[in-house]
Design a protein around this motif. Structure first.
Motif, PDB file in Angstrom:
ATOM      1  N   MET A   4       3.485  10.603   5.707  1.00  0.00           N
ATOM      2  CA  MET A   4       4.659   9.978   4.825  1.00  0.00           C
ATOM      3  C   MET A   4       5.581   9.391   5.930  1.00  0.00           C
ATOM      4  N   ILE A   5       6.343   8.160   5.793  1.00  0.00           N
ATOM      5  CA  ILE A   5       7.238   7.854   6.557  1.00  0.00           C
ATOM      6  C   ILE A   5       8.475   8.046   5.804  1.00  0.00           C
ATOM      7  N   SER A   6       9.516   8.646   6.742  1.00  0.00           N
ATOM      8  CA  SER A   6      10.696   9.092   5.892  1.00  0.00           C
ATOM      9  C   SER A   6      11.920   7.957   6.386  1.00  0.00           C
ATOM     10  N   ARG A   7      12.843   8.181   5.904  1.00  0.00           N
ATOM     11  CA  ARG A   7      13.915   7.248   5.803  1.00  0.00           C
ATOM     12  C   ARG A   7      14.260   7.139   7.539  1.00  0.00           C
ATOM     13  N   LYS A   8      14.423   8.466   8.066  1.00  0.00           N
ATOM     14  CA  LYS A   8      14.804   8.708   9.331  1.00  0.00           C
ATOM     15  C   LYS A   8      13.702   7.962  10.191  1.00  0.00           C
ATOM     16  N   ASP A   9      12.513   8.108   9.935  1.00  0.00           N
ATOM     17  CA  ASP A   9      11.390   7.445  10.805  1.00  0.00           C
ATOM     18  C   ASP A   9      11.689   5.740  10.680  1.00  0.00           C
ATOM     19  N   THR A  62      11.235   1.462   3.713  1.00  0.00           N
ATOM     20  CA  THR A  62      10.419   2.688   3.760  1.00  0.00           C
ATOM     21  C   THR A  62       9.447   2.863   2.812  1.00  0.00           C
ATOM     22  N   GLY A  63       9.834   2.316   1.674  1.00  0.00           N
ATOM     23  CA  GLY A  63       8.708   2.140   0.745  1.00  0.00           C
ATOM     24  C   GLY A  63       7.683   1.285   1.132  1.00  0.00           C
ATOM     25  N   GLU A  64       7.908   0.269   1.485  1.00  0.00           N
ATOM     26  CA  GLU A  64       6.846  -0.829   2.003  1.00  0.00           C
ATOM     27  C   GLU A  64       5.986  -0.071   3.247  1.00  0.00           C
ATOM     28  N   LEU A  65       6.744   0.460   3.960  1.00  0.00           N
ATOM     29  CA  LEU A  65       5.755   1.213   5.271  1.00  0.00           C
ATOM     30  C   LEU A  65       4.620   2.228   4.653  1.00  0.00           C
ATOM     31  N   ASN A  66       5.504   2.956   3.752  1.00  0.00           N
ATOM     32  CA  ASN A  66       4.476   4.073   2.836  1.00  0.00           C
ATOM     33  C   ASN A  66       3.172   3.280   2.261  1.00  0.00           C
ATOM     34  N   ASP A  67       3.559   2.165   1.611  1.00  0.00           N
ATOM     35  CA  ASP A  67       2.496   1.491   1.073  1.00  0.00           C
ATOM     36  C   ASP A  67       1.623   0.964   2.016  1.00  0.00           C
ATOM     37  N   VAL A  68       1.855   0.490   3.221  1.00  0.00           N
ATOM     38  CA  VAL A  68       0.854   0.139   4.186  1.00  0.00           C
ATOM     39  C   VAL A  68       0.146   1.436   4.598  1.00  0.00           C
TER      40      VAL A  68
END
Length: 114
Positions: free
Chosen positions: A1-6, A27-33
């Motif tokens: 999972m991608i965090s805000r810090k990432d 961050t939400g879009e990266l996690n969707d990908v």
């Protein structure tokens, strides 16, 4: 999972700046990908041949003939130019390029100097 810090780290590496709301959205879009990629990884593709060339079914490329022609006269090439002088296009001068320096914390330094 991608965090805000990432997401912030990726943005810093790409020299991009975002608002807090944009960071949350990205961050939400990266996690969707990542979730979509994980879903694709679940597929059984053992019997699927890899695609080496998307154009492999095309027998020949359709291109126009490379025929040398006379050049466009300078006067005609410049007739619609906003500004021209001595047979050249005049464009705004680039005086300086401003580059914002990124600050690197010691924990991120290893990512820059590997």
């Amino acid at each position: 999972m991608i965090s805000r810090k990432d997401t912030e780290h990726i943005a810093k590496l790409a020299r991009l700046e975002f608002t807090d709301a944009e960071y949350e959205q990205l961050t939400g879009e990266l996690n969707d990908v990542i979730a979509h990629i994980d879903q694709l990884n679940e597929l059984d593709v053992k019997n699927v041949e890899p695609l080496e060339n998307i154009n492999e079914l095309v027998e020949t490329n359709v291109v126009r003939a490379d025929v040398a022609k006379e050049c466009l006269p300078v006067e005609e090439a410049l007739k619609n130019a906003p500004k021209a002088a001595d047979g050249f296009f005049l464009v705004p001068k680039v005086i300086e390029q401003v580059r914002k320096e990124a600050t690197i914390s010691s924990e991120d330094e290893e990512d820059y100097y590997e």
